[in-house]
Design a protein around this motif. Structure first.
Motif, PDB file in Angstrom:
ATOM      1  N   VAL A 262       0.850  -1.195   0.000  1.00 32.64           N
ATOM      2  CA  VAL A 262       0.000   0.000   0.000  1.00 32.64           C
ATOM      3  C   VAL A 262       0.878   1.235   0.000  1.00 32.64           C
ATOM      4  O   VAL A 262       1.807   1.346   0.806  1.00 32.64           O
ATOM      5  CB  VAL A 262      -0.930   0.022   1.228  1.00 32.64           C
ATOM      6  N   SER A 263       0.590   2.169  -0.911  1.00 29.69           N
ATOM      7  CA  SER A 263       1.289   3.452  -0.907  1.00 29.69           C
ATOM      8  C   SER A 263       0.565   4.393   0.049  1.00 29.69           C
ATOM      9  O   SER A 263      -0.640   4.636  -0.098  1.00 29.69           O
ATOM     10  CB  SER A 263       1.308   4.057  -2.316  1.00 29.69           C
ATOM     11  N   LEU A 264       1.299   4.909   1.003  1.00 28.87           N
ATOM     12  CA  LEU A 264       0.690   5.805   1.989  1.00 28.87           C
ATOM     13  C   LEU A 264       0.545   7.232   1.469  1.00 28.87           C
ATOM     14  O   LEU A 264      -0.004   8.090   2.156  1.00 28.87           O
ATOM     15  CB  LEU A 264       1.510   5.791   3.273  1.00 28.87           C
ATOM     16  N   GLY A 265       1.063   7.508   0.266  1.00 31.10           N
ATOM     17  CA  GLY A 265       0.867   8.813  -0.346  1.00 31.10           C
ATOM     18  C   GLY A 265       1.849   9.871   0.089  1.00 31.10           C
ATOM     19  O   GLY A 265       2.183  10.780  -0.667  1.00 31.10           O
ATOM     20  N   LEU A 266       2.330   9.785   1.317  1.00 31.33           N
ATOM     21  CA  LEU A 266       3.321  10.718   1.861  1.00 31.33           C
ATOM     22  C   LEU A 266       4.442   9.909   2.491  1.00 31.33           C
ATOM     23  O   LEU A 266       4.278   8.720   2.787  1.00 31.33           O
ATOM     24  CB  LEU A 266       2.687  11.633   2.912  1.00 31.33           C
ATOM     25  N   SER A 267       5.564  10.536   2.728  1.00 30.02           N
ATOM     26  CA  SER A 267       6.678   9.816   3.336  1.00 30.02           C
ATOM     27  C   SER A 267       6.346   9.469   4.780  1.00 30.02           C
ATOM     28  O   SER A 267       5.611  10.215   5.449  1.00 30.02           O
ATOM     29  CB  SER A 267       7.953  10.666   3.300  1.00 30.02           C
ATOM     30  N   PRO A 268       6.848   8.345   5.267  1.00 30.81           N
ATOM     31  CA  PRO A 268       6.599   7.971   6.671  1.00 30.81           C
ATOM     32  C   PRO A 268       7.026   9.060   7.654  1.00 30.81           C
ATOM     33  O   PRO A 268       6.375   9.250   8.689  1.00 30.81           O
ATOM     34  CB  PRO A 268       7.440   6.707   6.844  1.00 30.81           C
ATOM     35  N   ARG A 269       8.086   9.790   7.332  1.00 26.08           N
ATOM     36  CA  ARG A 269       8.537  10.861   8.225  1.00 26.08           C
ATOM     37  C   ARG A 269       7.495  11.975   8.312  1.00 26.08           C
ATOM     38  O   ARG A 269       7.194  12.495   9.393  1.00 26.08           O
ATOM     39  CB  ARG A 269       9.875  11.419   7.750  1.00 26.08           C
ATOM     40  N   VAL A 290      -6.209   4.886   5.542  1.00 29.22           N
ATOM     41  CA  VAL A 290      -5.698   5.246   4.216  1.00 29.22           C
ATOM     42  C   VAL A 290      -6.004   4.138   3.213  1.00 29.22           C
ATOM     43  O   VAL A 290      -6.462   4.398   2.089  1.00 29.22           O
ATOM     44  CB  VAL A 290      -4.177   5.514   4.276  1.00 29.22           C
ATOM     45  N   GLN A 291      -5.764   2.896   3.604  1.00 27.63           N
ATOM     46  CA  GLN A 291      -6.008   1.768   2.708  1.00 27.63           C
ATOM     47  C   GLN A 291      -7.490   1.685   2.317  1.00 27.63           C
ATOM     48  O   GLN A 291      -7.828   1.457   1.150  1.00 27.63           O
ATOM     49  CB  GLN A 291      -5.568   0.470   3.373  1.00 27.63           C
ATOM     50  N   ARG A 292      -8.374   1.870   3.275  1.00 25.31           N
ATOM     51  CA  ARG A 292      -9.819   1.811   2.986  1.00 25.31           C
ATOM     52  C   ARG A 292     -10.215   2.883   1.976  1.00 25.31           C
ATOM     53  O   ARG A 292     -10.958   2.624   1.016  1.00 25.31           O
ATOM     54  CB  ARG A 292     -10.626   2.004   4.271  1.00 25.31           C
ATOM     55  N   ARG A 293      -9.748   4.128   2.203  1.00 21.80           N
ATOM     56  CA  ARG A 293     -10.124   5.220   1.310  1.00 21.80           C
ATOM     57  C   ARG A 293      -9.565   5.002  -0.092  1.00 21.80           C
ATOM     58  O   ARG A 293     -10.227   5.335  -1.090  1.00 21.80           O
ATOM     59  CB  ARG A 293      -9.623   6.563   1.854  1.00 21.80           C
ATOM     60  N   GLN A 294      -8.383   4.430  -0.193  1.00 21.14           N
ATOM     61  CA  GLN A 294      -7.811   4.152  -1.512  1.00 21.14           C
ATOM     62  C   GLN A 294      -8.645   3.111  -2.253  1.00 21.14           C
ATOM     63  O   GLN A 294      -8.895   3.242  -3.455  1.00 21.14           O
ATOM     64  CB  GLN A 294      -6.365   3.674  -1.374  1.00 21.14           C
ATOM     65  N   ILE A 295      -9.070   2.075  -1.541  1.00 16.99           N
ATOM     66  CA  ILE A 295      -9.899   1.032  -2.160  1.00 16.99           C
ATOM     67  C   ILE A 295     -11.216   1.625  -2.642  1.00 16.99           C
ATOM     68  O   ILE A 295     -11.673   1.362  -3.769  1.00 16.99           O
ATOM     69  CB  ILE A 295     -10.153  -0.108  -1.161  1.00 16.99           C
ATOM     70  N   LEU A 296     -11.845   2.465  -1.821  1.00 20.15           N
ATOM     71  CA  LEU A 296     -13.151   3.034  -2.159  1.00 20.15           C
ATOM     72  C   LEU A 296     -13.061   4.116  -3.222  1.00 20.15           C
ATOM     73  O   LEU A 296     -14.067   4.434  -3.877  1.00 20.15           O
ATOM     74  CB  LEU A 296     -13.815   3.593  -0.898  1.00 20.15           C
ATOM     75  N   ASN A 297     -11.876   4.686  -3.438  1.00 23.86           N
ATOM     76  CA  ASN A 297     -11.719   5.750  -4.438  1.00 23.86           C
ATOM     77  C   ASN A 297     -11.452   5.218  -5.841  1.00 23.86           C
ATOM     78  O   ASN A 297     -11.184   5.992  -6.754  1.00 23.86           O
ATOM     79  CB  ASN A 297     -10.577   6.691  -4.027  1.00 23.86           C
ATOM     80  N   GLY A 298     -11.488   3.894  -5.998  1.00 20.68           N
ATOM     81  CA  GLY A 298     -11.349   3.354  -7.346  1.00 20.68           C
ATOM     82  C   GLY A 298     -10.004   2.717  -7.602  1.00 20.68           C
ATOM     83  O   GLY A 298      -9.120   2.692  -6.736  1.00 20.68           O
ATOM     84  N   PRO A 299      -9.810   2.206  -8.831  1.00 24.87           N
ATOM     85  CA  PRO A 299      -8.600   1.435  -9.152  1.00 24.87           C
ATOM     86  C   PRO A 299      -7.312   2.257  -9.187  1.00 24.87           C
ATOM     87  O   PRO A 299      -6.228   1.730  -8.993  1.00 24.87           O
ATOM     88  CB  PRO A 299      -8.909   0.848 -10.538  1.00 24.87           C
ATOM     89  N   GLU A 300      -7.423   3.569  -9.449  1.00 19.97           N
ATOM     90  CA  GLU A 300      -6.222   4.407  -9.522  1.00 19.97           C
ATOM     91  C   GLU A 300      -6.407   5.656  -8.653  1.00 19.97           C
ATOM     92  O   GLU A 300      -6.523   6.771  -9.146  1.00 19.97           O
ATOM     93  CB  GLU A 300      -5.915   4.807 -10.970  1.00 19.97           C
TER      94      GLU A 300
END
Length: 323
Positions: A262-269, A290-300
Motif C-alpha cells: 500500500v502506498s501511503l501517499g506521503l513519506s513515513p517521516r 488510508v487503505q480503505r479510502r484508496q480502495i473506495l476511491n477506485g482502481p487508480e
C-alpha cells in the motif's frame, strides 16, 4: 514414541511420590502428543491424569461451557518481524523463543525454558501484539483471559473459577495472556482492597507457580505500580515497551506499507510528524484508514490526496481528544 526423558521423569517422580513433579512430567507428555497431533492419545492421557471420580456427560458439558466463558481462544497470525521493538527487547524475545524451540536440549540437562513474561508499557504500545507474535512463533494458540467471566460477585467464586481456568490450560501448549494484569494481581498490602481480592491474588500466584513450561504466561499492564510485589518475583522475563519514538514510527509505517503493498501517499517521516504523539495501535488505525479510502476511491486513487484527507480527519480527532 514419547521422549525417554519424559518417561523417565514420570516413573521417577511416581516412585518417589512427588505428585507435583509427576503431574508436570505427565502434562509435558500430553502437550507433546498434542503438538504431534496425536489428539486421541493426548485426550486419553489427559482423562487418565484427571480421573479422580466419574463425571457424567451433563457435568462434563457444563464444565466445558464454563471454561469457554473464561477464555477467548484464537489462532495467532501476527509475526514477530512485523513489530518494531527496541534492540534489547528484540534480543530478549529471541532468546526466549530459542529456549522453547530447543527445549529438548535444555531438558536433557534438567533445565526448563522460561515461560513467565511481564510486559509493561502505555496503551497501544504493542503488548497484545507481542503476545500474539509469541504464540505465532511458537505455533500454539493464544488464550486471552476474559475477566468478565473470571471475576464473580460471591465470596470465593473468582478463586474457584481461576483454579478451573488453570486446570484447563495446563495440559496443552499455549500462550496464556492476561491483559491489564493489575485487574487480578493488585498489591495485597493496599488497605483499600478487600480480603477477597487478596485471596484471589494468592490463588493466582499459586496457580502460576504450578504451571508447566509449555504454558507461556504473558501478563501485560499499563500500571506496574499497582501490581503485588510477589508478582514481579514470579516473572522470569520483564520487558518494557515504551511509547514509540519518531524513528520507531517511521520504521513501522515503512514496514507496514511494504508488507501490505500500500502506498501511503506521503513519506513515513511526514506522516509521523503530522500525527504527533500516537501509539503503534493508532498508527495501524491510520494506515488502515488510508487503505480503505484508496480502495473506495477506485482502481487508480490519488494516494497523496487520500493521505492528506485522512491526516486532516486525524488532526481534528487528535484536537478533539486533547481538548
Amino acid at each position: 514414541m514419547a521422549r525417554s526423558d519424559l518417561l523417565l521423569a514420570i516413573v521417577r517422580s511416581g516412585a518417589q511420590g512427588d505428585e507435583l513433579a509427576f503431574r508436570r512430567a505427565a502434562e509435558a507428555l500430553i502437550a507433546e502428543e498434542e503438538g504431534k497431533r496425536h489428539g486421541v492419545l493426548a485426550s486419553q492421557l489427559a482423562e487418565a491424569l484427571t480421573a479422580k471420580r466419574p463425571i457424567s456427560n451433563i457435568a462434563s458439558i457444563a464444565r466445558n461451557e464454563a471454561v469457554a466463558g473464561l477464555l477467548y481462544e484464537r489462532v495467532p497470525e501476527r509475526r514477530l518481524t512485523s513489530l518494531v521493538l527496541t534492540a534489547s527487547v528484540r534480543q530478549s524475545v529471541g532468546e526466549l523463543l530459542e529456549e522453547h524451540h530447543r527445549r529438548d536440549l535444555l531438558r536433557s540437562y534438567g533445565v526448563e525454558p522460561r515461560h513467565r513474561v511481564m510486559l509493561v508499557g502505555p496503551p497501544g504500545g504493542g503488548k497484545t501484539s507481542l503476545a500474539e507474535a509469541f504464540a505465532t512463533e511458537l505455533a500454539v494458540p493464544l488464550l486471552t483471559v476474559r475477566y468478565e467471566g473470571l471475576i464473580g460477585s460471591y465470596l470465593g467464586e473468582t478463586a474457584s473459577r481461576m483454579e478451573q481456568l488453570f486446570e484447563t490450560v495446563r495440559m496443552r501448549p499455549c500462550v496464556l495472556f492476561f491483559d491489564e494484569f493489575d485487574t487480578v494481581a493488585k498489591e495485597r498490602g493496599d488497605t483499600h482492597e478487600t480480603g477477597e481480592i487478596k485471596r484471589v491474588v494468592s490463588s493466582l500466584l499459586l496457580q502460576v507457580d504450578r504451571l508447566p513450561s509449555h504454558v507461556v504466561v504473558i501478563a501485560a499492564t499499563n500500571h506496574p505500580e499497582l501490581l503485588d510485589r510477589a508478582v514481579w518475583r514470579r516473572m522470569q522475563l520483564r520487558l518494557a515497551l515504551p511509547q514509540p519514538t519518531r524513528a520507531a514510527k517511521v520504521e513501522w509505517l515503512s514496514s507496514w506499507a511494504e508488507r501490505n503493498k500500500v502506498s501511503l501517499g506521503l513519506s513515513p517521516r511526514t506522516i509521523s510528524d503530522r500525527l504527533g504523539d500516537v501509539s503503534f495501535a493508532e498508527l495501524e488505525e491510520f494506515a488502515l484508514d488510508v487503505q480503505r479510502r484508496q480502495i473506495l476511491n477506485g482502481p487508480e486513487p490519488d494516494s497523496n490526496q487520500v493521505a492528506q484527507r485522512v491526516l486532516e480527519h486525524w488532526s481534528h480527532r487528535v484536537d478533539t481528544e486533547a481538548s
